[in-house]
Motif scaffolding. Sequence first.
Motif, PDB file in Angstrom:
ATOM      1  N   TRP A   1      -4.102  -4.243  -7.992  1.00 45.65           N
ATOM      2  CA  TRP A   1      -2.718  -4.243  -9.134  1.00 45.65           C
ATOM      3  C   TRP A   1      -1.895  -2.648  -8.584  1.00 45.65           C
ATOM      4  O   TRP A   1      -0.929  -2.279  -8.698  1.00 45.65           O
ATOM      5  CB  TRP A   1      -3.105  -3.857 -10.397  1.00 45.65           C
ATOM      6  CG  TRP A   1      -4.030  -2.550 -10.279  1.00 45.65           C
ATOM      7  CD1 TRP A   1      -5.341  -2.644 -10.461  1.00 45.65           C
ATOM      8  CD2 TRP A   1      -4.152  -1.241 -10.577  1.00 45.65           C
ATOM      9  NE1 TRP A   1      -5.868  -1.361 -10.343  1.00 45.65           N
ATOM     10  CE2 TRP A   1      -5.317  -0.725 -10.106  1.00 45.65           C
ATOM     11  CE3 TRP A   1      -3.577  -0.277 -10.085  1.00 45.65           C
ATOM     12  CZ2 TRP A   1      -5.934   0.408 -10.242  1.00 45.65           C
ATOM     13  CZ3 TRP A   1      -3.504   0.968 -10.297  1.00 45.65           C
ATOM     14  CH2 TRP A   1      -4.682   2.206  -9.791  1.00 45.65           C
ATOM     15  N   GLY A   2      -1.897  -2.897  -7.276  1.00 51.01           N
ATOM     16  CA  GLY A   2      -1.419  -1.609  -6.694  1.00 51.01           C
ATOM     17  C   GLY A   2       0.256  -1.968  -6.474  1.00 51.01           C
ATOM     18  O   GLY A   2       0.590  -0.846  -7.025  1.00 51.01           O
ATOM     19  N   GLY A   3       0.872  -3.120  -5.874  1.00 52.78           N
ATOM     20  CA  GLY A   3       2.077  -2.702  -6.298  1.00 52.78           C
ATOM     21  C   GLY A   3       2.979  -2.417  -7.293  1.00 52.78           C
ATOM     22  O   GLY A   3       4.120  -3.029  -7.980  1.00 52.78           O
ATOM     23  N   PHE A   4       2.495  -3.194  -8.441  1.00 49.38           N
ATOM     24  CA  PHE A   4       2.878  -2.975  -9.633  1.00 49.38           C
ATOM     25  C   PHE A   4       2.133  -1.452 -10.337  1.00 49.38           C
ATOM     26  O   PHE A   4       3.164  -1.461 -11.597  1.00 49.38           O
ATOM     27  CB  PHE A   4       1.235  -4.121 -10.711  1.00 49.38           C
ATOM     28  CG  PHE A   4       1.835  -5.282 -10.725  1.00 49.38           C
ATOM     29  CD1 PHE A   4       3.498  -6.207 -11.067  1.00 49.38           C
ATOM     30  CD2 PHE A   4       0.922  -5.840  -9.426  1.00 49.38           C
ATOM     31  CE1 PHE A   4       2.992  -7.139 -10.414  1.00 49.38           C
ATOM     32  CE2 PHE A   4       1.121  -7.487  -9.634  1.00 49.38           C
ATOM     33  CZ  PHE A   4       2.276  -8.362  -9.949  1.00 49.38           C
ATOM     34  N   ASP A   5       1.781  -0.730  -9.684  1.00 46.60           N
ATOM     35  CA  ASP A   5       1.857   0.559  -9.806  1.00 46.60           C
ATOM     36  C   ASP A   5       3.061   1.430 -10.021  1.00 46.60           C
ATOM     37  O   ASP A   5       3.956   1.635  -9.372  1.00 46.60           O
ATOM     38  CB  ASP A   5       1.156   1.228  -8.885  1.00 46.60           C
ATOM     39  CG  ASP A   5       0.278   3.022  -9.389  1.00 46.60           C
ATOM     40  OD1 ASP A   5       1.068   3.379 -10.936  1.00 46.60           O
ATOM     41  OD2 ASP A   5      -0.252   3.204  -8.980  1.00 46.60           O
ATOM     42  N   LEU A   6       3.343   2.081 -11.152  1.00 49.37           N
ATOM     43  CA  LEU A   6       4.608   2.192 -11.562  1.00 49.37           C
ATOM     44  C   LEU A   6       5.300   3.755 -10.920  1.00 49.37           C
ATOM     45  O   LEU A   6       6.139   3.914 -10.607  1.00 49.37           O
ATOM     46  CB  LEU A   6       5.342   2.646 -13.373  1.00 49.37           C
ATOM     47  CG  LEU A   6       4.643   1.634 -13.634  1.00 49.37           C
ATOM     48  CD1 LEU A   6       5.084   1.848 -15.222  1.00 49.37           C
ATOM     49  CD2 LEU A   6       6.057   0.521 -13.924  1.00 49.37           C
ATOM     50  N   ARG A   7       3.762   4.090 -10.218  1.00 47.72           N
ATOM     51  CA  ARG A   7       3.628   5.823  -9.633  1.00 47.72           C
ATOM     52  C   ARG A   7       4.744   4.991  -8.390  1.00 47.72           C
ATOM     53  O   ARG A   7       5.481   6.525  -7.387  1.00 47.72           O
ATOM     54  CB  ARG A   7       3.001   6.603  -9.204  1.00 47.72           C
ATOM     55  CG  ARG A   7       2.223   7.085 -10.396  1.00 47.72           C
ATOM     56  CD  ARG A   7       0.776   7.520 -10.297  1.00 47.72           C
ATOM     57  NE  ARG A   7      -0.008   6.268 -10.125  1.00 47.72           N
ATOM     58  CZ  ARG A   7      -0.927   6.111  -9.876  1.00 47.72           C
ATOM     59  NH1 ARG A   7      -2.095   7.638  -9.924  1.00 47.72           N
ATOM     60  NH2 ARG A   7      -2.541   5.171  -9.209  1.00 47.72           N
ATOM     61  N   VAL A   8       5.266   3.886  -7.489  1.00 47.53           N
ATOM     62  CA  VAL A   8       5.266   3.606  -6.558  1.00 47.53           C
ATOM     63  C   VAL A   8       6.241   3.259  -6.488  1.00 47.53           C
ATOM     64  O   VAL A   8       7.586   3.150  -5.518  1.00 47.53           O
ATOM     65  CB  VAL A   8       4.547   2.801  -5.920  1.00 47.53           C
ATOM     66  CG1 VAL A   8       3.136   3.408  -5.551  1.00 47.53           C
ATOM     67  CG2 VAL A   8       4.293   1.805  -6.059  1.00 47.53           C
TER      68      VAL A   8
END
Length: 99
Positions: free
Chosen positions: A65-72
């Motif tokens: 889910w790294g690409g969905f992390d709102l922090r990025v």
Amino acid sequence: MPDISPVYHALMAVAGQTIIGTRYSLWGVGGALGCLWFIAREHTQAEYRWITMLGHGKRANMPWWGGFDLRVWDMASLLDWLVPMVACIAVYLIIKYKY
């Protein structure tokens, strides 16, 4: 100088939509392909930002889910896919209700 890449992305997405729409009369499919191109592109860039910011530079550290992390995600990366989507929807609606 302001970032005008969302405008360029919208022009390219609408160009793809127009090619498919005029050739095959599939304006919705053309718009979807144009939009999905930029959605996938921005998601991939978000994954690389996650790896850089939170994964210590290693892809193996990134969860699915790294690409969905709102922090990025920032406003520029959101606009890079939202503006083409709005433009393609507008073109589709104009074509659909004009004829």
